[in-house]
Design a protein around this motif. Structure first.
Motif: not given
Length: 216
Positions: A110-114
């Motif tokens: 999982x990655x958090x993206x903006x």
């Protein structure tokens, strides 16, 4: 004959406009394909129309695995409803600043993206596609979470400490623990809202105390 000439001029203008549009689109395509940051474009239903190489490198997919899929298909399940609720707003408003999503990479990590984006419209003003840039902010989020946990541990320790603890900046109290409040007879609110550090130090000792706490 005059009407025929007007029609010919109109055809020429239209062909020139179409040529200019093609050239503009080609330049834009070259720009986003080589951009060092992730780019994605969605259709009106939220399905992928385009992604650039930086986007593919970030998520680990091939272009063939992405194009035509819904953006929601690549989100963590907890974020799918968030996308469904906000995509119509995005289309209505015309742009989104700093929206965050948790995405699933091909390796299932999982990655958090903006994401920052704008709506592209045709010459009649109708929706054509989205244009969005994507930043991987996973490391930033982990650092922020680690900082919050560290601050929470400090606060828990300080609140239960039998030693007076305080934090100051420019002689202004930023934090005092219950023991500090008890020692000096002032409430926590009084210390934080109405007092400055020198008020609790005898004038004759102020210079020495300031030197000891590293102030000049």
């Amino acid at each position: 004959e005059e009407l025929e000439q007007e029609l010919d001029e109109e055809v020429v203008k239209r062909r020139q406009a179409e040529k200019a549009l093609r050239e503009s689109e080609e330049k834009f395509k070259l720009l986003y394909e080589k951009a060092p940051i992730g780019y994605q474009s969605l259709d009106e239903h939220g399905h992928f129309l385009e992604v650039n190489q930086a986007w593919l490198d970030t998520l680990g997919y091939t272009r063939e695995e992405v194009i035509g899929k819904s953006f929601g298909d690549l989100l963590h399940p907890d974020w799918v409803d968030h996308f469904k609720q906000n995509f119509p707003r995005f289309k209505a408003i015309g742009e989104i600043p700093d929206v965050e999503f948790e995405m699933v990479k091909k390796d299932r990590s999982l990655i958090m993206v903006n994401i920052n984006g704008k709506i592209g419209r045709d010459e009649k003003g109708n929706f054509k596609q989205t244009h969005c840039i994507l930043h991987d902010i996973t490391s930033q989020k982990k650092s922020e979470e680690a900082l919050r946990e560290s601050e929470e541990k400090f606060r828990n320790f300080a609140e239960q400490s039998i030693v007076g603890i305080y934090l100051i900046s420019d002689d202004v109290f930023k934090y005092v623990n219950p023991k500090f409040s008890e020692m000096f007879g002032y409430s926590v609110d009084e210390c934080l809202n109405n007092m400055h550090f020198p008020q609790l130090v005898h004038p004759e000792d102020l210079a020495t105390v300031k030197e000891q706490v590293g102030r000049r």
